[in-house]
Design a protein around this motif. Structure first.
Motif, PDB file in Angstrom:
ATOM      1  N   GLN A 116      -9.615   2.538 -29.752  1.00  0.00           N
ATOM      2  CA  GLN A 116     -10.418   2.641 -28.534  1.00  0.00           C
ATOM      3  C   GLN A 116     -10.706   4.107 -28.229  1.00  0.00           C
ATOM      4  OE1 GLN A 116      -8.523   0.770 -25.191  1.00  0.00           O
ATOM      5  NE2 GLN A 116      -8.492  -1.262 -26.126  1.00  0.00           N
ATOM      6  N   ASP A 145     -13.932   1.219 -30.553  1.00  0.00           N
ATOM      7  CA  ASP A 145     -14.218   0.231 -29.515  1.00  0.00           C
ATOM      8  C   ASP A 145     -14.403   0.995 -28.205  1.00  0.00           C
ATOM      9  OD1 ASP A 145     -14.280  -1.781 -27.631  1.00  0.00           O
ATOM     10  OD2 ASP A 145     -12.434  -2.767 -28.291  1.00  0.00           O
ATOM     11  N   TYR A 146     -15.600   0.908 -27.621  1.00  0.00           N
ATOM     12  CA  TYR A 146     -15.918   1.626 -26.388  1.00  0.00           C
ATOM     13  C   TYR A 146     -15.903   0.710 -25.162  1.00  0.00           C
ATOM     14  CZ  TYR A 146     -17.629   5.430 -29.403  1.00  0.00           C
ATOM     15  OH  TYR A 146     -17.738   6.444 -30.323  1.00  0.00           O
ATOM     16  N   GLY A 179      -4.820   0.798 -27.368  1.00  0.00           N
ATOM     17  CA  GLY A 179      -4.891  -0.158 -26.276  1.00  0.00           C
ATOM     18  C   GLY A 179      -3.572  -0.820 -25.923  1.00  0.00           C
TER      19      GLY A 179
END
Length: 235
Positions: A116, A145-146, A179
């Motif tokens: 992320q 992953d945004y 995350g």
């Protein structure tokens, strides 16, 4: 979840060997050493990074106290800090981990190349683009992953870790993390569940980004409005 892993975790539910958040940070946020490469002038970029500035902040869970104090009372001129790269909880992120939820509450899951990114283009488009380029050129092969960086995301991750104390002064930042996971802030957050090889890949990427930023012939361009450092943070 694998049955044998579940049973091991079950036995640990009552064992407070270390607090979940501390465990996540202790094992997830630290750099993993690798052999130093040499620059054209014979210097190691790792030594350059030491000279150019590493910071370890305390009391993040108490309200970003360490990073706030440092950015309010820096030991180097604040305008000499061109970027801040923040790693926290980078040791998990498997396909079995729910790493967060989208702004619309759709579950997110990791994978073998998962990472992320939060805040990479909020102040500097150039910094965000540079990270993408380093990931590709350096053949790190990580999949960014945004989703947690969405404007108005209810988790408000952009405002919740040490990077924001730099961003509020207009210093471009990026938060690198794999995350959340089921052991977050639990006594079951044990080092045996860390994916050390993946953590090393993340650390390698961040090192290469830091070297690339340091070797630019200019500061990374801030092309978005600088926040008021005294105003409340909003993602």
């Amino acid at each position: 979840m694998e049955p044998h892993r579940a049973s091991r975790r079950g036995r640990r539910r009552g064992q407070a060997r270390h607090a979940g958040a501390a465990g996540a940070r202790r094992f997830g946020a630290r750099r993993v050493p690798r052999p130093a490469r040499c620059r054209g002038d014979g210097r190691s970029p790792r030594l350059d990074l030491e000279r150019r500035g590493r910071r370890r902040h305390t009391a993040e869970e108490k309200g970003l106290l360490g990073s706030r104090y440092f950015t309010d009372h820096p030991t180097v001129p604040r305008d000499s800090i061109v970027a801040q790269l923040n790693m926290d909880m980078v040791g998990r992120g498997s396909a079995d981990d729910e790493t967060g939820r989208t702004k619309d509450s759709v579950p997110l899951h990791g994978g073998p190349h998962y990472l992320q990114l939060v805040g990479s283009r909020r102040l500097s488009t150039e910094l965000g683009d540079l990270i993408e380029t380093v990931n590709k050129d350096g053949r790190h092969g990580l999949a960014f992953d945004y989703a947690m960086d969405a404007d108005g995301h209810p988790s408000n991750i952009y405002c919740r870790s040490d990077h924001y104390e730099y961003a509020r002064y207009g210093i471009p930042i990026t938060f690198f993390t794999t995350g959340l996971h089921s052991d977050y802030h639990q006594v079951t957050d044990e080092p045996e569940y860390i994916d050390y090889a993946h953590m090393a890949r993340v650390a390698s990427l961040v090192e290469d980004v830091a070297v690339r930023v340091a070797d630019l012939d200019h500061r990374v361009v801030v092309d978005h409005p600088r926040p008021d450092p005294t105003a409340p943070c909003r993602q």
